[in-house]
Design an enzyme around this catalytic site. Structure first.
Site, PDB file in Angstrom:
ATOM      1  N   GLY A 269      39.625  32.644  27.022  1.00 19.88           N
ATOM      2  CA  GLY A 269      40.844  32.682  26.408  1.00 19.88           C
ATOM      3  C   GLY A 269      41.192  34.077  26.409  1.00 19.88           C
ATOM      4  O   GLY A 269      42.295  34.336  26.825  1.00 19.88           O
ATOM      5  N   HIS A 305      42.641  37.038  16.612  1.00 18.87           N
ATOM      6  CA  HIS A 305      41.048  36.873  16.951  1.00 18.87           C
ATOM      7  C   HIS A 305      40.576  38.304  17.610  1.00 18.87           C
ATOM      8  O   HIS A 305      39.634  38.766  17.001  1.00 18.87           O
ATOM      9  CB  HIS A 305      40.763  35.753  17.585  1.00 18.87           C
ATOM     10  CG  HIS A 305      39.420  35.582  17.991  1.00 18.87           C
ATOM     11  ND1 HIS A 305      38.645  34.601  17.285  1.00 18.87           N
ATOM     12  CD2 HIS A 305      38.524  35.976  19.004  1.00 18.87           C
ATOM     13  CE1 HIS A 305      37.290  34.723  17.677  1.00 18.87           C
ATOM     14  NE2 HIS A 305      37.354  35.177  18.654  1.00 18.87           N
ATOM     15  N   GLU A 306      41.060  38.608  18.590  1.00 17.82           N
ATOM     16  CA  GLU A 306      40.657  39.698  19.417  1.00 17.82           C
ATOM     17  C   GLU A 306      40.838  40.897  18.688  1.00 17.82           C
ATOM     18  O   GLU A 306      39.870  41.761  18.741  1.00 17.82           O
ATOM     19  CB  GLU A 306      41.268  39.707  20.753  1.00 17.82           C
ATOM     20  CG  GLU A 306      40.932  38.373  21.803  1.00 17.82           C
ATOM     21  CD  GLU A 306      39.846  37.835  21.724  1.00 17.82           C
ATOM     22  OE1 GLU A 306      38.701  38.559  21.646  1.00 17.82           O
ATOM     23  OE2 GLU A 306      39.911  36.509  22.077  1.00 17.82           O
ATOM     24  N   HIS A 309      38.166  41.255  16.217  1.00 12.56           N
ATOM     25  CA  HIS A 309      36.834  41.607  16.700  1.00 12.56           C
ATOM     26  C   HIS A 309      36.512  43.111  16.479  1.00 12.56           C
ATOM     27  O   HIS A 309      35.572  43.612  16.624  1.00 12.56           O
ATOM     28  CB  HIS A 309      36.766  41.390  18.043  1.00 12.56           C
ATOM     29  CG  HIS A 309      36.216  39.963  18.130  1.00 12.56           C
ATOM     30  ND1 HIS A 309      35.035  39.435  17.518  1.00 12.56           N
ATOM     31  CD2 HIS A 309      36.403  38.680  19.009  1.00 12.56           C
ATOM     32  CE1 HIS A 309      34.520  38.082  18.019  1.00 12.56           C
ATOM     33  NE2 HIS A 309      35.512  37.852  19.064  1.00 12.56           N
TER      34      HIS A 309
HETATM   35  N1  BES Z   1      34.491  37.528  23.120  1.00  9.01           N
HETATM   36  C1  BES Z   1      35.271  36.294  23.438  1.00  9.01           C
HETATM   37  C2  BES Z   1      35.592  35.986  24.777  1.00  9.01           C
HETATM   38  C3  BES Z   1      34.583  35.705  26.061  1.00  9.01           C
HETATM   39  C4  BES Z   1      33.170  35.300  25.630  1.00  9.01           C
HETATM   40  C5  BES Z   1      34.800  36.026  27.131  1.00  9.01           C
HETATM   41  C6  BES Z   1      32.360  35.161  26.586  1.00  9.01           C
HETATM   42  C7  BES Z   1      33.745  35.748  28.221  1.00  9.01           C
HETATM   43  C8  BES Z   1      32.638  35.215  27.805  1.00  9.01           C
HETATM   44  C9  BES Z   1      36.566  36.130  22.753  1.00  9.01           C
HETATM   45  O1  BES Z   1      36.462  37.072  21.388  1.00  9.01           O
HETATM   46  C10 BES Z   1      36.700  34.761  22.212  1.00  9.01           C
HETATM   47  O2  BES Z   1      36.074  34.312  21.358  1.00  9.01           O
HETATM   48  N2  BES Z   1      37.717  34.296  22.938  1.00  9.01           N
HETATM   49  C11 BES Z   1      38.185  32.786  22.679  1.00  9.01           C
HETATM   50  C12 BES Z   1      39.459  32.400  22.074  1.00  9.01           C
HETATM   51  C13 BES Z   1      39.141  32.742  20.509  1.00  9.01           C
HETATM   52  C14 BES Z   1      40.438  32.570  19.754  1.00  9.01           C
HETATM   53  C15 BES Z   1      38.375  31.618  19.773  1.00  9.01           C
HETATM   54  C16 BES Z   1      38.210  32.296  24.042  1.00  9.01           C
HETATM   55  O3  BES Z   1      38.506  32.843  25.082  1.00  9.01           O
HETATM   56  O4  BES Z   1      38.033  30.689  24.231  1.00  9.01           O
HETATM   57 ZN    ZN Z   2      35.693  36.004  19.866  1.00 10.09          ZN
END
Ligand code: BES
Ligand code: ZN
Length: 881
Positions: A269, A305-306, A309
């Site tokens: 995402g 969310h981001e 972090h």
């Molecule tokens: N850190 C993740 C994104 C990520 C994880 C990218 C592993 C590539 C590999 C990010 O913070 C995250 O958790 N994104 C979620 C969306 C969030 C609102 C739960 C996602 O990408 O699904």
């Molecule tokens: Zn995340």
């Protein structure tokens, strides 16, 4: 078949890093097929490491090494060794810091896995979490290595006018041959998974945010020029998130600049790279005519969310990838609370619990069950799971429930103060919560190591003579793979008591003050709780707000449930009572279908719904939830052996019966709320759209020309995507005569909006119509379909295999074969996304014998495919155990 089983990594094998990298200077000469990377790392032996060896091993994959030097002295071929995944240097200085300089080459265009540096359309961008940095250059690619980064990007001025990386822009200039360069410096130490760069021809919207201490932060969102009119909502969401984190957690942003870039090719995402978030376009771009209300909500949640972090993930990061839930569980909890505060806490909670119960509970009950802090993995990318994320958030929520708002805040303050700038563990988080509140969470820690969803059985005993109610609680968890025996967990159970006239009964519990609601703490396998001074038997409202991620087993009659639908003041339990009621009725119909008996409608449901409808509702979104039937997937999760056809038939029968009984009410609900409020996204307007489209959906099940006209009219006149898509979906799900024309028209209208075309694919993939399988197969050959774009893959193959149980699980097994063929093709292009597509096959034990055989055959085909990736291999092979 794979030549050898890939290696498993264990948490118990964690050791401190032997070397540290204090600072990195990177310089990249960017081009599509031949990017040059020069990395200069200031390194030293880790004083905490006990190992006195002088060997240095760096991770690196798909790199072409050009040269190596230590402290300016070039290394010769004998000084180092290269393998598929590593670079080993036999002898590096032990006593003092040294500079290791590496030069290598990479090919972003060939990188279809979208990990490391890759091409998204014309744009160059990176994705380094979890282990993508090693595809850019040789490095100590682990999150407990934290360094400062200074990055210089050099590229063609016309192709790549915008050059971005983490931190602040510190210098820029021009070069010969129409090239330019920019240098970025990030003053905060970070693990390399948070590194990012972007190069492209991008447009940007800009805004400002003044922090609580009065610092002015510049905010920028970068997109392709044609999308510049779809960024406003993302920007508003960002500012709201920044304010919220100051107000609720006392956390302020630290750099002077916050950038977000939207890319169309992205495995996940979005990604929280320090100061330079990279987002899937799906979670940035929105305009009323292209995005639905739920898209608007998701964008708000993902942006937040981001952003969150930055403290929970970046300033305080993970020691190793087993601790992933430390940052993800906590940050999901934070974004859930934020979203609840923006619109409606009640609705947000219900939606989060729906996701948890249908998808995470299934994961916990299946072959891939693991604790929120796993003990082992083959491919870490497979562990970005619903368990780590959603159950992880529930575990943080339980701590919040046990400590209360203020206690939790004391704990988070201590956590940030104690660990700022460090890479830590889930245990450190729990310790901070304990130390700030002087409580003992040692038993609670089992939630981190024990997999599986506990079952909580509750028996009520009322003694009218003693005026006493006793709740006998018992908890148990079924065995999960590699974890046969389970221990009791510390479970917070929120309780309210309701009198027969609907008023709240005061709770007398032990010698505590009398309250209206209480959190009971279940810590043993069996425990009883007694409540006194109850003149008559109250109705029990248990596990309010879904206070723990458990399956609650408590006998409740349909009458008792109907009572709760009327009177429970807890918005979650009120909704839950209605769901249990309709669920119970649907299950009795399923039984009738399986015995080929005639179906009879239970009128209690109708009277309960009419009663709900007679009340005056301000929150129409909540009313819509009360009037909705449980999803097919939720019903499936409650069946031992899933019967997809019977579930579908029973649910449709009830839906139609309700529509018949309440036809006139639905017509007036529809007419009252069908207004053009395109561009309005306040809770009231969203609620009106929601209730109106729900009413239309009930009416559609009546196969009546008049209501077909409602849908068609709405479809053609809608100026917002919520209404247009809702109408189109009803048209294609019914026997509506203009199905084909509308689908075709929609494609033509939106062919230049990729995210809308994703919806067009998904809608057809999820259709209950009998031609769906053929349609889906044909759509894989459509000119707009490509296995190289993860959003497309998810809209067609993902949606079909995960959201269309009726057709994916067709008796003849064609759905399974279709999936396997596509996973094998995708495996060569993008292993990470391919592995995620296998979920649809993992629950084979829950189906009848014939389907089980076919699903196992499909999984075996994957395991036995030549050149299967670690990613797909791990999911498929573990599913077969
Ligand atoms: N850190 C993740 C994104 C990520 C994880 C990218 C592993 C590539 C590999 C990010 O913070 C995250 O958790 N994104 C979620 C969306 C969030 C609102 C739960 C996602 O990408 O699904
Ligand atoms: Zn995340």
């Amino acid at each position: 078949m794979r030549e050898a089983s890939p290696q498993t990594i264990y948490l118990k094998d964690y050791t401190f890093p032997e070397y540290l990298i204090d600072s990195v200077e990177l310089s990249l000469v960017l081009s599509e097929e031949d990017t040059r990377v020069v990395s200069k790392m200031m390194m030293q032996k880790n004083p905490d490491s006990e190992n006195r060896e002088s060997l240095l091993e760096l991770a690196g994959e798909e790199l072409e090494l050009i040269s190596l030097a230590i402290d300016g002295k070039a290394l010769s071929d004998d000084d180092y060794q290269l393998s598929e995944e590593h670079l080993q240097i036999a002898e590096v200085p032990q006593e003092q810091p040294f500079i290791l300089a590496i030069e290598n080459k990479i090919n972003p265009k060939a990188n279809t896995a979208l990990e490391g540096l890759y091409l998204s359309k014309q744009m160059l961008c990176t994705q380094c979490e979890a282990q993508g940095f090693r595809k850019i250059t040789y490095f100590l690619d682990r999150p407990d290595i934290m360094s400062t980064f200074k990055t210089t990007l050099i590229a063609d001025k016309d192709k790549y006018p915008v050059l971005l990386s983490n931190g602040n822009k510190v210098a820029e200039g021009e070069l010969q041959n129409n090239r330019h360069w920019v240098t970025w410096e990030d003053p905060f130490k970070k693990p390399c998974y948070l590194f990012a760069l972007v190069a492209g021809d991008l447009s940007c919207i800009e805004d400002k945010f003044v922090t609580m201490s009065g610092r002015e932060i510049s905010l920028q969102i970068f997109v392709e020029a044609e999308d510049i009119d779809k960024c406003e909502h993302a920007m508003d969401s960002l500012k709201n998130a920044m304010r919220w984190d100051e107000q609720v957690y006392g956390r302020e942003y630290d750099l002077d600049l916050y950038m977000i870039v939207a890319v169309s090719h992205f495995n996940m995402g979005a990604m929280e790279n320090k100061g330079l978030n990279i987002f899937n376009t799906k979670f940035v771009l929105a305009r009323p005519d292209t995005a639905t209300d739920s898209d608007y909500e998701h964008i708000e949640g993902v942006i937040a969310h981001e952003y969150f972090h930055n403290w929970t993930g970046n300033r305080v990061t993970c020691r190793d990838w087993f601790q992933l839930s430390l940052k993800e569980g906590f940050t999901v909890f934070r974004d859930q609370e934020f979203s609840g505060d923006q619109t409606s806490k009640a609705i947000k909670r219900i939606e989060d619990v729906k996701l948890l119960r249908t998808r995470q509970f299934a994961e916990d009950a299946g072959p891939l069950a693991h604790p929120i802090r796993p003990d082992s993995y083959i491919e870490i990318n497979n562990f970005y799971t619903l368990t780590v994320y959603e159950k992880g958030a529930e575990v943080v929520r339980m701590i919040h429930t046990l400590l209360g708002v203020e206690g939790f805040r004391r704990g988070s303050d201590l956590y940030f103060q104690r660990h700022d700038g460090q890479a830590v563990t889930c245990d450190d988080f729990v310790s901070a919560m304990e130390d700030a509140n002087a409580i003992d969470l040692s038993l609670f820690r089992r939630w981190y190591s024990q997999a599986g969803t506990p079952e909580l059985s509750v028996k009520q005993v009322y003694d009218s003579e003693q005026q006493c109610l006793t709740l006998e609680m018992q908890q148990s968890s079924s065995p999960t793979p590699r974890q046969q025996t389970k221990k009791p967990l510390h479970i917070p159970v929120k309780l309210g008591l309701i009198n027969s006239d609907g008023t709240t009964e005061k709770i007398n519990y032990q010698s505590r003050p009398v309250v209206e609601e209480i959190v009971l703490e279940l810590k043993q396998e069996k425990q009883t709780f007694e409540f006194n001074n109850l003149a008559s038997k109250p109705v029990v409202s248990l596990l309010r707000g879904f206070s723990a991620p458990v399956v609650l087993k408590m006998e409740q009659s349909l009458e008792e449930l109907a009572f709760l639908v009327r009177h429970d003041s807890d918005t979650f339990n009120r909704w839950e009572a209605g769901q249990k009621m309709s669920g119970t009725i649907i299950f009795s119909l399923i039984e009738a279908i399986q015995k080929s008996e005639q179906l009879k409608f239970n009128n209690l449901l109708l009277s309960s719904l009419s009663h709900v409808l007679q009340q005056d509702w301000e929150d129409l979104s909540y009313l819509s939830l009360l009037l909705s039937l449980p999803d097919e997937s939720y019903l499936a999760s409650q069946m031992k052996i899933i019967d997809v056809e019977a579930i579908h038939e029973a649910r449709e029968f009830i839906k139609k019966s309700i529509a018949e009984g309440l036809e006139s009410v639905f017509v007036s609900l529809y007419k009252q709320n069908h207004k053009d409020e395109s561009g309005c996204f306040d809770a009231a307007a969203i609620g009106r759209r929601r209730i109106k489209n729900l009413a239309l959906s009930y009416l559609s099940s009546l196969d009546n020309q008049q209501f077909y006209e409602f849908s068609e009219q709405q479809y053609h006149t809608a100026k917002n995507m919520t209404d247009q898509l809702a109408a189109l979906s009803l048209i294609i799900e019914s026997k509506h005569p203009s199905k084909e024309i509308c689908l075709q028209q929609f494609y033509e209208q939106w062919q230049h909006e990729a995210l809308v075309i994703d919806k067009w694919f998904a809608l057809q993939a999820c259709s209950r119509s009998s031609q769906t399988f053929d349609t889906v197969k044909t759509l894989t050959q459509h000119s707009a379909f490509s296995l190289n774009n993860p959003n497309r893959v998810r809209s067609l193959i993902g949606a079909f295999s995960q959201s269309n149980q009726l057709h994916f699980h067709a008796e003849n097994g064609q759905g399974y074969q279709f999936l396997v063929e596509n996973v094998i093709a995708l495996n060569r292009i993008n292993p990470q996304v391919a592995a995620r597509m296998v979920v649809g096959l993992t629950q084979w034990k829950r189906f009848d014998y014939e389907r089980q055989q076919k699903m196992k055959t499909a999984l075996n085909q994957l395991v036995n495919t030549a050149e299967i990736s670690k990613d797909v291999f791990e999911v498929a092979s573990k599913s077969l155990l």
